[in-house]
Design an enzyme around this catalytic site. Structure first.
Site, PDB file in Angstrom:
ATOM      1  N   ASP A 132     -12.002  31.293  28.521  1.00 52.20           N
ATOM      2  CA  ASP A 132     -13.145  31.191  27.610  1.00 52.20           C
ATOM      3  C   ASP A 132     -12.847  31.811  26.258  1.00 52.20           C
ATOM      4  O   ASP A 132     -12.245  32.897  26.176  1.00 52.20           O
ATOM      5  CB  ASP A 132     -14.342  31.952  28.215  1.00 52.20           C
ATOM      6  CG  ASP A 132     -15.364  31.028  28.848  1.00 52.20           C
ATOM      7  OD1 ASP A 132     -15.384  29.825  28.518  1.00 52.20           O
ATOM      8  OD2 ASP A 132     -16.147  31.527  29.669  1.00 52.20           O
ATOM      9  N   GLU A 144     -24.170  23.108  32.285  1.00 51.43           N
ATOM     10  CA  GLU A 144     -24.811  24.256  32.953  1.00 51.43           C
ATOM     11  C   GLU A 144     -26.331  24.107  32.919  1.00 51.43           C
ATOM     12  O   GLU A 144     -26.930  23.924  31.844  1.00 51.43           O
ATOM     13  CB  GLU A 144     -24.381  25.578  32.291  1.00 51.43           C
ATOM     14  CG  GLU A 144     -25.013  26.782  32.981  1.00 51.43           C
ATOM     15  CD  GLU A 144     -24.319  28.107  32.742  1.00 51.43           C
ATOM     16  OE1 GLU A 144     -23.294  28.144  32.038  1.00 51.43           O
ATOM     17  OE2 GLU A 144     -24.823  29.125  33.273  1.00 51.43           O
ATOM     18  N   LYS A 159     -11.966  27.184  26.641  1.00 51.52           N
ATOM     19  CA  LYS A 159     -13.318  26.614  26.740  1.00 51.52           C
ATOM     20  C   LYS A 159     -14.188  27.265  25.684  1.00 51.52           C
ATOM     21  O   LYS A 159     -14.054  28.473  25.428  1.00 51.52           O
ATOM     22  CB  LYS A 159     -13.912  26.858  28.135  1.00 51.52           C
ATOM     23  CG  LYS A 159     -15.370  26.395  28.258  1.00 51.52           C
ATOM     24  CD  LYS A 159     -15.844  26.322  29.696  1.00 51.52           C
ATOM     25  CE  LYS A 159     -16.313  27.636  30.296  1.00 51.52           C
ATOM     26  NZ  LYS A 159     -17.461  28.267  29.592  1.00 51.52           N
TER      27      LYS A 159
HETATM   28  O1  KIV Z   1     -18.091  32.393  31.935  1.00 47.81           O
HETATM   29  C1  KIV Z   1     -18.319  31.691  32.935  1.00 47.81           C
HETATM   30  O2  KIV Z   1     -18.201  32.137  34.081  1.00 47.81           O
HETATM   31  C2  KIV Z   1     -18.711  30.305  32.723  1.00 47.81           C
HETATM   32  C3  KIV Z   1     -19.084  29.501  33.932  1.00 47.81           C
HETATM   33  C4  KIV Z   1     -20.366  29.937  34.489  1.00 47.81           C
HETATM   34  C5  KIV Z   1     -19.059  28.048  33.653  1.00 47.81           C
HETATM   35  O3  KIV Z   1     -18.732  29.853  31.621  1.00 47.81           O
END
Ligand code: KIV
Length: 267
Positions: free
Chosen positions: A88, A184, A118
């Site tokens: 992320d 989500e 992401k």
């Molecule tokens: O940070 C995370 O765990 C997420 C998931 C819930 C998709 O973005």
């Protein structure tokens, strides 16, 4: 990497949508759990910014930094042989300018060796998704309930029902070059229609069964993080209880003088 392991790549992941394969993704933030999930055969591991809550104890994902994401991404990468690893981009690492977004995405990929990043957003982040992609960094988008927008949304866990906006966001992310999209907290019928309208996979969390794949926070589905019980979460294990039972047993044996026994002692 051992020769028998066939690494999941971005093109393989992307093709799942057209091949009718259902993808599995779990979050992991360290070497131990990433190794367990990878060995079990999960298609993808997300080093999610949810680590701010699960590992660091914050109430939102906002405080986590790029440096911390890199630290956890590196630990995960040491364990993973097969799964596609996505890291992320944390809050404020891509929102302020496209050039900063490319720099941070590049830093994450260079330092961790992960497969992709992401980021949260569809239409509003289209230029950023396209520009990071032009730097040859695969991007997974994330629409619907966006935890980094918790202040704007008025709290975590708000279902997203603005159909046209969500359809537009999904289309914009695909057109900008995203190789997959997390959906989500989107009503299942709408998530199904979004999935059918795209050629890239959708990965649902609280978005019903018609997504191409599913993602859950590893600690939640294993029953380690028992304080969080939204409707969409199925607990597939009760590891918190089992861990506490083992710890109590250990304490009792130490206190009672049974552990360590002769078999655990050097002579
Ligand atoms: O940070 C995370 O765990 C997420 C998931 C819930 C998709 O973005």
């Amino acid at each position: 990497m051992s020769k028998s392991v066939k690494k999941v790549t971005v093109p393989m992941f992307r093709q799942a949508a057209s091949e009718g394969r259902r993808l599995t993704m779990l979050t992991a933030y360290d070497y131990l759990w990433a190794g367990i999930f990878d060995e079990a055969g999960v298609d993808s591991i997300l080093v999610g910014d949810s680590l701010a809550m699960i590992v660091q104890g914050h109430s939102t994902t906002l405080p986590v930094t790029v440096g911390e994401m890199i630290y956890h991404g590196r630990a995960v990468m040491r364990a993973v042989q097969r799964a596609l690893v996505v890291v992320d981009m944390p809050f404020m690492s891509y929102q302020s300018s496209v050039s900063e977004a490319i720099r941070n995405a590049g830093r994450i990929i260079k330092r961790t060796g992960a497969d992709a990043v992401k980021l949260e957003g569809g239409a509003i982040q289209a230029e950023t998704i396209r520009s990071i992609g032009r730097a040859d960094i695969p991007v997974m988008a994330h629409i619907g309930m966006r935890p980094q927008a918790v202040r704007q949304l008025g709290g975590m866990g708000k279902i997203q029902r603005d159909e046209q906006q969500l359809l537009d966001d999904a289309r914009a992310a695909e057109d900008a070059g995203a190789f997959a999209i997390v959906l989500e907290l989107i009503p299942e019928d709408l998530a199904g229609r979004i999935t059918e309208s795209l050629s890239i996979p959708t990965i649902g969390i609280g978005a019903g069964p018609r997504c191409t794949g599913q993602v859950l926070v590893g600690a939640d589905m294993l029953g380690l993080n028992t304080g969080f019980r939204p409707r969409f979460l199925k607990q597939f294990g009760d590891l918190r209880e089992r861990a506490q039972t083992a710890v109590r047993q250990y304490m009792s044996e130490v206190q009672g003088g049974q552990f360590p026994g002769a078999e655990h002692s050097h002579r």
